[in-house]
Design a protein around this motif. Sequence first.
Motif, PDB file in Angstrom:
ATOM      1  N   GLU A 143       0.821  -1.213   0.000  1.00  0.00           N
ATOM      2  CA  GLU A 143       0.000   0.000   0.000  1.00  0.00           C
ATOM      3  C   GLU A 143       0.855   1.264   0.000  1.00  0.00           C
ATOM      4  O   GLU A 143       0.340   2.373  -0.144  1.00  0.00           O
ATOM      5  N   ILE A 190      -4.923  -0.694   0.725  1.00  0.00           N
ATOM      6  CA  ILE A 190      -5.160  -0.440  -0.695  1.00  0.00           C
ATOM      7  C   ILE A 190      -3.936  -0.902  -1.471  1.00  0.00           C
ATOM      8  O   ILE A 190      -2.837  -0.386  -1.268  1.00  0.00           O
ATOM      9  N   ARG A 211      -6.932   3.053   8.509  1.00  0.00           N
ATOM     10  CA  ARG A 211      -5.632   2.367   8.570  1.00  0.00           C
ATOM     11  C   ARG A 211      -4.559   3.305   9.137  1.00  0.00           C
ATOM     12  O   ARG A 211      -3.679   2.858   9.881  1.00  0.00           O
ATOM     13  N   SER A 238      -0.308   5.073   0.728  1.00  0.00           N
ATOM     14  CA  SER A 238      -1.694   5.390   0.365  1.00  0.00           C
ATOM     15  C   SER A 238      -2.573   5.569   1.595  1.00  0.00           C
ATOM     16  O   SER A 238      -3.580   6.283   1.551  1.00  0.00           O
ATOM     17  N   TRP A 239      -2.180   4.944   2.712  1.00  0.00           N
ATOM     18  CA  TRP A 239      -2.979   5.051   3.938  1.00  0.00           C
ATOM     19  C   TRP A 239      -3.029   6.480   4.474  1.00  0.00           C
ATOM     20  O   TRP A 239      -3.948   6.828   5.209  1.00  0.00           O
ATOM     21  N   PRO A 252      -9.202  -1.178   8.398  1.00  0.00           N
ATOM     22  CA  PRO A 252      -9.633  -1.478   7.026  1.00  0.00           C
ATOM     23  C   PRO A 252      -8.512  -2.148   6.239  1.00  0.00           C
ATOM     24  O   PRO A 252      -7.329  -1.993   6.562  1.00  0.00           O
ATOM     25  N   ARG A 312      -5.805   8.165   1.784  1.00  0.00           N
ATOM     26  CA  ARG A 312      -6.918   7.420   1.209  1.00  0.00           C
ATOM     27  C   ARG A 312      -7.534   6.400   2.158  1.00  0.00           C
ATOM     28  O   ARG A 312      -8.571   5.816   1.831  1.00  0.00           O
ATOM     29  N   ASN A 313      -6.900   6.163   3.290  1.00  0.00           N
ATOM     30  CA  ASN A 313      -7.376   5.112   4.189  1.00  0.00           C
ATOM     31  C   ASN A 313      -7.230   5.576   5.638  1.00  0.00           C
ATOM     32  O   ASN A 313      -6.353   5.103   6.376  1.00  0.00           O
TER      33      ASN A 313
END
Length: 248
Positions: A139, A214, A150, A142-143, A211, A146-147
């Motif tokens: 990932e 990604i 996480r 990206s956390w 979660p 976008r997350n």
Amino acid sequence: MTSLEKPTEDAQDSRAVTEAALFEAFGGVRGMVETVVPGLLFVSIFTINKNLYWSAIAALVVSLLLVVVRLARRDTVKHAFSGVFGVAFGVAFAMMTGNAKDFYLPGMLYTLGLALAYIITTLAGVPLIGVLLGPVFKENLSWRTRNPGRKKAYAKASWAWGLILLAKCMILFPLYWWADTTQLGWILVALKIPPFLLAVWLTWVFLAKAPAPIDVFAEMEAEEQAEREREAAAGERESAAGRHRRDS
């Protein structure tokens, strides 16, 4: 399969993936052994003969042998190499000062620096454990944007690592000044694995409830595939248009 069974299976899959990733990232059982053995050998020999030179050489030799074994088996050597560098710094420092306790000082300073790094990066909004584990979970970072769930889990895990390592330092540094070499060495060996396992377990707990990551690598591959398909479709349209012009 009922609607109640699927989330349970998904949760189990997520926990299994998290466990496997943590096992890979932190070196597993062999990584723990490679962390403990050199220091254990040093303090054992020093306890028997009080000889700094032979204790240091034995610790360095066994750490090098662990790397050789890794290389012979074509395994990942990053954990073994980090052990060699740690032992080498400790040996060099102890030899320069002539104080056997200084064998442990570089590692203690590294632990303190790592504890502060976990805490400071978390306060800055970029928890270090997320930076370290992001590539393992495919990932990357990206956390961060976008997350959020996480990111929160990574922040909790980084706090856990930082505070656990800081507590370890609060035990060891007073002993560096007050205890003798053998007392410090045996307590340090005893504190190698339990705080580490506690931090890894808490990381697993936080991430297992977070979660799913990604997969940015899969996204990039999908984008590349879509781009190739668009280019192929555009080429077919141009070819069709060319044939149409020739026919007319």
